[in-house]
Design a protein around this motif. Structure first.
Motif, PDB file in Angstrom:
ATOM      1  N   GLU A  46     -11.470   4.798  -1.625  1.00 15.72           N
ATOM      2  CA  GLU A  46     -11.088   4.296  -0.309  1.00 15.72           C
ATOM      3  C   GLU A  46      -9.899   5.061   0.235  1.00 15.72           C
ATOM      4  N   ASN A  58      -2.698   7.476   9.843  1.00 18.43           N
ATOM      5  CA  ASN A  58      -3.574   6.330   9.674  1.00 18.43           C
ATOM      6  C   ASN A  58      -3.320   5.719   8.306  1.00 18.43           C
ATOM      7  N   TYR A  59      -3.227   4.397   8.241  1.00 17.68           N
ATOM      8  CA  TYR A  59      -3.026   3.682   6.978  1.00 17.68           C
ATOM      9  C   TYR A  59      -4.111   2.632   6.775  1.00 17.68           C
ATOM     10  N   ALA A  60      -4.447   2.408   5.520  1.00 17.91           N
ATOM     11  CA  ALA A  60      -5.238   1.240   5.194  1.00 17.91           C
ATOM     12  C   ALA A  60      -4.394  -0.001   5.433  1.00 17.91           C
ATOM     13  N   ASP A  61      -5.038  -1.082   5.872  1.00 13.95           N
ATOM     14  CA  ASP A  61      -4.291  -2.311   6.165  1.00 13.95           C
ATOM     15  C   ASP A  61      -3.524  -2.808   4.942  1.00 13.95           C
ATOM     16  N   SER A  62      -4.083  -2.590   3.766  1.00 13.64           N
ATOM     17  CA  SER A  62      -3.483  -3.133   2.547  1.00 13.64           C
ATOM     18  C   SER A  62      -2.162  -2.460   2.175  1.00 13.64           C
ATOM     19  N   LYS A  64      -0.021  -0.947   4.706  1.00 13.85           N
ATOM     20  CA  LYS A  64       0.894  -0.855   5.855  1.00 13.85           C
ATOM     21  C   LYS A  64       2.201  -1.589   5.561  1.00 13.85           C
TER      22      LYS A  64
END
Length: 122
Positions: A46, A58-62, A64
């Protein structure tokens, strides 16, 4: 041929910090994106964070608010500062480089590092 070399993984306690680095042997196009993916056992790979050479991030929500990606374009290097690590962050972290067209479409070829293990103990 492009090679990506990662460093900085390891074992850390819950709440600790690590910094990953990845150096690309060469970058052929100005329109490029460097980033980090991770893969936990039994899970799909992922996206964690990515950054274009132009500064789009861009970051994964988990992650941030806990992880920060940065680049040194002069050194073909991308970093991932990981703070407030959690056991669920455990996995193999892979550096990625890909290029994109002027319209923002991703080229099919992806370049990957060999991976570096990050283990967060509870």
């Amino acid at each position: 041929q492009v090679q990506l070399v990662e460093s900085g993984g390891g074992l850390v306690e819950d709440g600790g910090s690590l910094r990953l680095s990845c150096v690309a042997s060469r970058i052929l196009l100005d329109r490029n994106n460097m980033g980090w993916y991770r893969q936990a056992p039994g899970m799909d790979r992922e996206l964690v964070a990515s950054a274009t050479n132009g500064g789009t991030i861009n970051y994964a929500d988990s992650v941030k608010g806990r992880f920060t990606i940065s680049r040194d374009n002069a050194k073909n290097t991308v970093y991932l500062q990981m703070n407030s690590l959690k056991p669920e962050d455990t996995g193999v972290y892979y550096c990625n480089l890909h290029y994109y067209t002027p319209r923002g479409e991703r080229y099919e070829t992806d370049y990957w590092g060999q991976g570096t293990q990050v283990t967060v103990s509870s």
